[in-house]
Scaffold this active site. Structure first.
Site: not given
Ligand SMILES: O=P(O)(O)OC[C@H]1O[C@H](O)[C@H](O)[C@@H](O)[C@@H]1O
Length: 445
Positions: A287, A422
């Site tokens: 990432e 998403k």
């Molecule tokens: O902690 P959150 O906001 O649920 O995110 C959880 C994960 O999903 C996202 O889509 C990103 O790609 C990640 O970098 C992140 O660690």
């Protein structure tokens, strides 16, 4: 403390060329220290280890105790940076069969919220039916679908099985201070919460409560983990000479390999407990660096297991790879190969030897074979799998990642690309607010 050896890259790139990165690395370190580079609002991880207070650790340990005292099973609900760090540390330090043991001193740790598999969630809820379980709901944004969906199921089941009052005690949220659905729910239900600082991105958050709380719940010493990271923070500091600074050397070497056509880095272990350290590392580097149509592709293998599957490709496939091997110097237990009178398997030449000696010779033999086959090889030696050393390893990779991303010329602290799937998923599911996207995507099907 870890030790990094890059000698086995020198047949492919030159020592002088790596040393020539000194000025570039210095500039990258300065950008991190002064906050003058891209993504500078996400640098909270940089001096995090040395800024963690005893009071904070005591608060985490106190909450961990509540969960340990009241739960046979604890579910860590999170995805990406919100679970990989915890899982990496817990699995590296745990007995490989801990969840199968009858006398359970520690709660069984289970992970959810990192997939949308109906079977996984069904089977999990079935398993939990007669269990006293608790949940750590981890999400920085507080709105991640995978995690929110799993948490919705787990919250309901926990309340139904254990009653609202107990559920309130055994559900903990780790999320943003103000924003997101996870925060709203936690405040409304009165859960204990821990805050993920704004300036620490998910993949750099293992030393915030995101990692520290589950690790403490699993029974590991978070003070030692943080101490290891804090010592590594010093060892990789911008005041440490380039040649002595492992994060600087690692960042420089992998960028020099990349500039010489080595587009894939394979993180290798010879110890299955490190599988999730590789998963964590892949998110960190993938990432951070995979953007602007650039970036080393981070891959991983578990050896010697994968020598019997991926070994062929690594030995003789396209020469676009290099390996970084994590080697554990001293194992936790002693087991010798027994002697056998009939020697039907022909293994008596190993009788009396430690199993680890066999593993170490597999490691050495592999290194030589892969270097002969055209695969540059770096080696990171961990003296032992302890909290202290793992803490150091994690921070080493984080610091090197920040430097490496700046050497590559990208913003190492954003991940705009993950939104694409998403958006499509929400459009396909007719999420309110996605009406236009829904129409457009339906027209494509
Ligand atoms: O902690 P959150 O906001 O649920 O995110 C959880 C994960 O999903 C996202 O889509 C990103 O790609 C990640 O970098 C992140 O660690």
């Amino acid at each position: 403390m870890i030790n990094l050896n890059i000698e086995k890259t020198f047949g492919f790139i030159s020592k002088e060329k790596v040393s020539a990165y000194e000025a570039e690395v210095k500039a990258a370190q300065e950008m991190l220290e002064k906050g003058t580079g891209k993504g500078n609002d996400f640098l909270g991880w940089l001096h995090l280890p040395s800024s963690i207070t005893k009071e904070h650790l005591a608060d985490l340990n106190a909450t961990a105790k509540v969960l340990r005292d009241n739960c046979e099973v604890v579910i860590v609900a999170g995805i990406g940076g919100s679970y990989l760090g915890a899982r990496a540390v817990i699995e590296a330090l745990s007995n490989s069969f801990t969840w199968l043991q009858n006398k359970k001193a520690d709660p069984i740790m289970i992970y959810a919220g990192h997939n949308i598999s109906e079977d996984y969630l069904y089977e999990l809820t079935e398993y939990l039916k007669d269990k006293k379980f608790g949940v750590i709901n981890i999400s920085k944004s507080g709105t991640t679908t995978e995690t929110a969906l799993a948490f919705r199921l787990l919250k309901k089941q926990c309340e139904d099985q254990r009653g609202k009052e107990t559920a309130k005690k055994v559900i903990v949220a780790v999320t943003d201070a103000k924003k997101g659905a996870a925060r709203v729910t936690a405040d409304k239900e009165g859960y204990k919460t821990f805050i993920i600082p704004d300036n620490v991105g998910g993949r750099f958050s293992v030393l915030t409560p995101v990692g520290l709380l589950p690790i403490a719940v699993a029974g590991f010493d978070i003070e030692k983990l943080v101490a290891g990271a804090a010592d590594m923070e010093k060892a990789c500091g911008s005041d440490v000479a380039f040649a002595e600074n492992p994060a600087a050397i690692y960042a420089a070497t992998r960028n020099e390999l990349y500039r010489n056509g080595k587009k894939i880095e394979i993180l290798v272990n010879f110890c299955p407990k490190l599988h999730y350290v590789s998963e964590w590392w892949k998110q960190l580097y993938g990432e951070s660096e995979g953007k602007d149509n650039k970036g080393i592709f981070p891959a991983s293998v578990d050896f010697s297991t994968d020598l019997h599957s991926m070994g062929q490709w690594i030995q003789e496939g396209e020469r676009s790879i290099f390996e970084t091997v994590i080697s554990v110097e001293k194992v936790n237990h002693k087991l010798e190969v027994p002697s056998d009178e009939a020697n039907l398997d022909g293994l008596n030449f190993l009788a009396g030897k430690r199993v680890d000696e066999v593993n170490k010779m597999a490691e050495l033999g592999t290194q030589l074979a892969h270097v002969d086959g055209g695969v540059p090889n770096m080696r990171i030696v961990l003296p032992e799998l302890t909290e202290y050393n793992i803490g150091g390893l994690l921070y080493f990779f984080e610091k090197a990642c920040g430097i490496s991303g700046y050497l590559l010329g990208v913003n190492p602290f954003n991940q705009p690309g993950v939104e694409a799937y998403k958006k499509n998923m929400f459009a396909l599911l007719n999420k309110p607010g996605y009406e236009e996207e829904s129409k457009a995507i339906q027209a494509r099907l």
